[in-house]
Scaffold this active site. Sequence first.
Site, short mmCIF file in Angstrom:
data_model
loop_
_atom_site.label_atom_id
_atom_site.label_comp_id
_atom_site.label_asym_id
_atom_site.label_seq_id
_atom_site.Cartn_x
_atom_site.Cartn_y
_atom_site.Cartn_z
N ARG A 165 4.71 -18.77 -34.78
CA ARG A 165 4.40 -18.37 -33.39
C ARG A 165 3.06 -18.97 -32.95
O ARG A 165 2.92 -19.45 -31.83
CB ARG A 165 4.34 -16.85 -33.27
N GLY A 198 15.00 -20.44 -39.24
CA GLY A 198 15.41 -19.79 -37.99
C GLY A 198 14.35 -19.95 -36.92
O GLY A 198 14.66 -20.15 -35.74
N ARG A 201 24.35 -21.24 -38.92
CA ARG A 201 23.57 -20.15 -38.31
C ARG A 201 23.77 -20.15 -36.79
O ARG A 201 23.74 -21.21 -36.17
CB ARG A 201 22.08 -20.28 -38.67
N SER A 253 20.45 -11.67 -33.69
CA SER A 253 19.11 -12.07 -34.13
C SER A 253 18.09 -11.81 -33.04
O SER A 253 18.29 -12.21 -31.88
CB SER A 253 19.07 -13.56 -34.48
N GLU A 297 14.52 -8.53 -43.18
CA GLU A 297 14.13 -9.57 -44.15
C GLU A 297 13.61 -8.98 -45.46
O GLU A 297 13.50 -9.69 -46.45
CB GLU A 297 13.14 -10.56 -43.53
N ARG A 348 23.63 -12.89 -46.58
CA ARG A 348 22.90 -12.16 -47.63
C ARG A 348 23.68 -10.98 -48.18
O ARG A 348 23.50 -10.61 -49.35
CB ARG A 348 21.54 -11.68 -47.10
N LYS A 363 10.42 -22.36 -49.13
CA LYS A 363 10.65 -22.13 -47.69
C LYS A 363 9.48 -21.40 -47.05
O LYS A 363 9.05 -21.72 -45.96
CB LYS A 363 11.95 -21.34 -47.48
#
Length: 423
Positions: A31, A94, A122, A168, A312, A343, A409
């Site tokens: 962000r 994402g 996705r 999402s 998450e 997941r 990641k």
Amino acid sequence: MGTSEGWPAPRPEGAVNGRVTVPGSKSISNRALILAAISDGPSTLSGLLAARDTSLMRSALVSLGVGITEKDGLVTVTPGSLKGPANVDCGLAGTVMRFVPPVAALADGVVSFDGDSYARERPMDVILGALRTLGVQIDDQGTGRMPYAVNGSGSVRGGKVTLDASGSSQFVSALLLAGARYDEGVDIRHDGKPVPSQPHLDMSVAMLRERGVQVDDSEPNRWVVAPGPLRAVDTAIEPDLSNAAPFLAAAVITGGSVTVTGWPTETTQPGAQLGDIFTRFGAEVSLDAQGLTVRGTGLVQGVDLDLSEVGELSPVIAAVAALADGPSYLRGIAHLRNHETDRLAALETEFNALGGDVNQTADGLEIRPKPLHGGLFGTYHDHRMAHAAAVLGLAVDGVEIENIATTAKTMPQFPDLWSALVG
Ligand SMILES: O=C(O)C1=C[C@@H](OP(=O)(O)O)[C@@H](O)[C@H](O)C1
Ligand SMILES: C=C(OP(=O)(O)O)C(=O)O
């Protein structure tokens, strides 16, 4: 040494005790990069995460014409005039695949997006559809998925849009982050089942307000961003509290004590809920100037948790639950099927392959602890599957983690930090 198949998860002999410093938050870092790239002047970011997801974000912004330099651990972002043609590699991130298209729409020229093979699975249709409603031309060959191209004309009309963000929260955050730069701002309404990951929405709103952007989120399921300036703000990135989860879990499982340093007293990160969650499992938790400390008590009880706000965290919580002394029910996380992998399916398959008794429900997991045995734990290119496997390995001999490098990641130092703490 283990086999050539996987990374042998260390099995500590006794209680795990120690302190860990985790790297910067992925969500705040990406962000901060996006907002710095479209703000009114240069800004400097300290503690920025250096991992695959942030390096993909940096490359994406540089390819659009943003200046990014680094010196002595400080990253300076200098906005430039945004231009195509450009190619953006989203990897499996994402935050890149959802947050960059609304910024690319402000560029003059074509910006093409692609990523890892699972990135094509996705969902993207909601954000691409919303951008079209706001006046952006997009070419996705009618798939609603990757690869797609954003044909920017140098400005975006913006205005009202209704979308379904139940899959999402990133669909809403993506429009919020760029919205102040649209001619009419953006007025987003959500229509559908509840939006997950409320802390991540709060994070987007808070970071915009810190930069002087007017955001009205007073009405449920509606966010209005006024068009206007976006102040450049030098930012210190908080540690990634979600990535602290496996380390704190080590204290719970082994009856030890683990402190994660630099824990913020106020934060919008979902990981702030870890203290309450580990307390529910039976641990003792305290927060002081040293950081957040979790002490295992020997008791690890089953839990019934709605994790919709903190999805998450689920893989690590599921691993703790699999080692508890009673069944657990994890609810509100159907959207995890849209994460780095499905997941819910991945956790069910891999836990059961080690002798577990886990099943998916419509919106979560039921986990009945059973004695587990070792074996190769598949990670599906999912950093948090690797974290979950490492937690199981605390109590189960012979767990090997396939492709431990996937932790790069969001935390390339995971294998070293984990070995230093528990190995
Ligand atoms: O905005 C963000 O930084 C994120 C939002 C959440 O996405 P979902 O709402 O899709 O779960 C979270 O799971 C992801 O890791 C990061
Ligand atoms: C869902 C996650 O990542 P992404 O930002 O790729 O959606 C995650 O890190 O758990």
